[in-house]
Write a protein that holds these residues in place. Sequence first.
Motif, short mmCIF file in Angstrom:
data_model
loop_
_atom_site.label_atom_id
_atom_site.label_comp_id
_atom_site.label_asym_id
_atom_site.label_seq_id
_atom_site.Cartn_x
_atom_site.Cartn_y
_atom_site.Cartn_z
N GLY A 63 0.78 -1.23 0.00
CA GLY A 63 0.00 0.00 0.00
C GLY A 63 0.81 1.27 0.00
N LYS A 64 1.78 1.38 0.87
CA LYS A 64 2.57 2.61 0.96
C LYS A 64 3.39 2.85 -0.31
N MET A 65 3.92 1.78 -0.88
CA MET A 65 4.69 1.89 -2.11
C MET A 65 3.76 2.33 -3.26
N ALA A 66 2.58 1.73 -3.34
CA ALA A 66 1.63 2.10 -4.39
C ALA A 66 1.15 3.53 -4.21
N LEU A 67 0.94 3.96 -2.98
CA LEU A 67 0.50 5.33 -2.71
C LEU A 67 1.52 6.33 -3.25
N LYS A 68 2.79 6.08 -3.02
CA LYS A 68 3.84 6.98 -3.52
C LYS A 68 3.75 7.13 -5.03
N GLU A 69 3.50 6.02 -5.72
CA GLU A 69 3.39 6.07 -7.17
C GLU A 69 2.16 6.87 -7.60
N PHE A 70 1.05 6.69 -6.89
CA PHE A 70 -0.19 7.37 -7.24
C PHE A 70 -0.09 8.88 -7.07
N ILE A 71 0.59 9.33 -6.03
CA ILE A 71 0.57 10.77 -5.73
C ILE A 71 1.92 11.46 -5.93
N GLN A 72 2.84 10.81 -6.61
CA GLN A 72 4.18 11.39 -6.78
C GLN A 72 4.19 12.61 -7.69
N ASP A 73 3.22 12.70 -8.61
CA ASP A 73 3.20 13.82 -9.55
C ASP A 73 1.77 14.10 -9.98
N GLN A 74 1.61 15.03 -10.88
CA GLN A 74 0.29 15.47 -11.34
C GLN A 74 -0.28 14.58 -12.44
N ASN A 75 0.49 13.59 -12.91
CA ASN A 75 -0.01 12.73 -13.98
C ASN A 75 -1.29 12.03 -13.56
N PRO A 76 -2.25 11.91 -14.50
CA PRO A 76 -3.50 11.23 -14.18
C PRO A 76 -3.26 9.76 -13.83
N ILE A 77 -4.18 9.20 -13.06
CA ILE A 77 -4.16 7.76 -12.78
C ILE A 77 -4.33 7.02 -14.10
N LYS A 78 -3.60 5.96 -14.28
CA LYS A 78 -3.65 5.19 -15.52
C LYS A 78 -5.03 4.56 -15.72
N GLN A 79 -5.36 4.33 -16.98
CA GLN A 79 -6.61 3.65 -17.32
C GLN A 79 -6.57 2.21 -16.83
N ASN A 80 -7.75 1.69 -16.50
CA ASN A 80 -7.95 0.29 -16.14
C ASN A 80 -7.18 -0.16 -14.90
N VAL A 81 -6.91 0.76 -13.97
CA VAL A 81 -6.34 0.38 -12.68
C VAL A 81 -7.42 -0.42 -11.95
N PRO A 82 -7.09 -1.58 -11.37
CA PRO A 82 -8.11 -2.39 -10.71
C PRO A 82 -8.82 -1.63 -9.58
N THR A 83 -10.11 -1.92 -9.43
CA THR A 83 -10.93 -1.32 -8.39
C THR A 83 -10.94 -2.24 -7.18
N LEU A 84 -10.86 -1.65 -6.00
CA LEU A 84 -10.97 -2.44 -4.77
C LEU A 84 -12.32 -3.15 -4.74
N THR A 85 -12.33 -4.39 -4.31
CA THR A 85 -13.54 -5.21 -4.30
C THR A 85 -14.69 -4.50 -3.60
N GLU A 86 -14.43 -3.89 -2.46
CA GLU A 86 -15.51 -3.26 -1.69
C GLU A 86 -16.05 -2.00 -2.35
N LEU A 87 -15.36 -1.50 -3.38
CA LEU A 87 -15.83 -0.31 -4.09
C LEU A 87 -16.42 -0.62 -5.46
N LYS A 88 -16.55 -1.92 -5.78
CA LYS A 88 -17.18 -2.32 -7.03
C LYS A 88 -18.69 -2.24 -6.88
N VAL A 89 -19.35 -1.69 -7.88
CA VAL A 89 -20.80 -1.53 -7.87
C VAL A 89 -21.37 -2.47 -8.92
N LYS A 90 -22.21 -3.40 -8.48
CA LYS A 90 -22.77 -4.39 -9.40
C LYS A 90 -24.05 -3.89 -10.07
N GLU A 91 -24.89 -3.17 -9.30
CA GLU A 91 -26.16 -2.71 -9.88
C GLU A 91 -25.89 -1.68 -10.97
#
Length: 148
Positions: A63-91
């Motif tokens: 988690g901490k390593m991934a967080l650094k990559e996510f917020i290291q710069d202003q570049n947008p989050i890459k397309q198709n980054v996996p969604t956390l299971t608890e944040l997936k919406v089925k309906e």
Amino acid sequence: METIFDHSTREGLISRINTLNENSKAQWGKMNICQMLKHCTLYEEMMLGKVTFKRAFLGRLFGKMALKEFIQDQNPIKQNVPTLTELKVKEKAGNVLEEKKKWIALLKGYEQVSQPVIVHSFFGELTKEQTGFLVYKHTDHHLRQFKS
């Protein structure tokens, strides 16, 4: 770096949300507009501490390593980054206007955030500064996904 805690940045995101409608189509990913709106609402509830989820095992390891990559710069989050299971919406169905209102109200809630640390289910404890960057980037990512 842009942050959700900056009033003009937040208002810019809200303006972009207001351009979404029931005909908005994803440029990538599997979510339709209603699923994306519900996903983002659930994400904001987690980030604002209104709902909590058990910390993901992989998040404890990376988690901490991934967080650094996510917020290291202003570049947008890459397309198709996996969604956390608890944040997936089925309906797939829902009221786009109502979901937009909920999301906007939650984003406006960042004006009153005073807690110094938020707990993300993958990244773990976040400072207010990290939260501001991450929320902005997550919101921007999904607005880009729907060409807004």
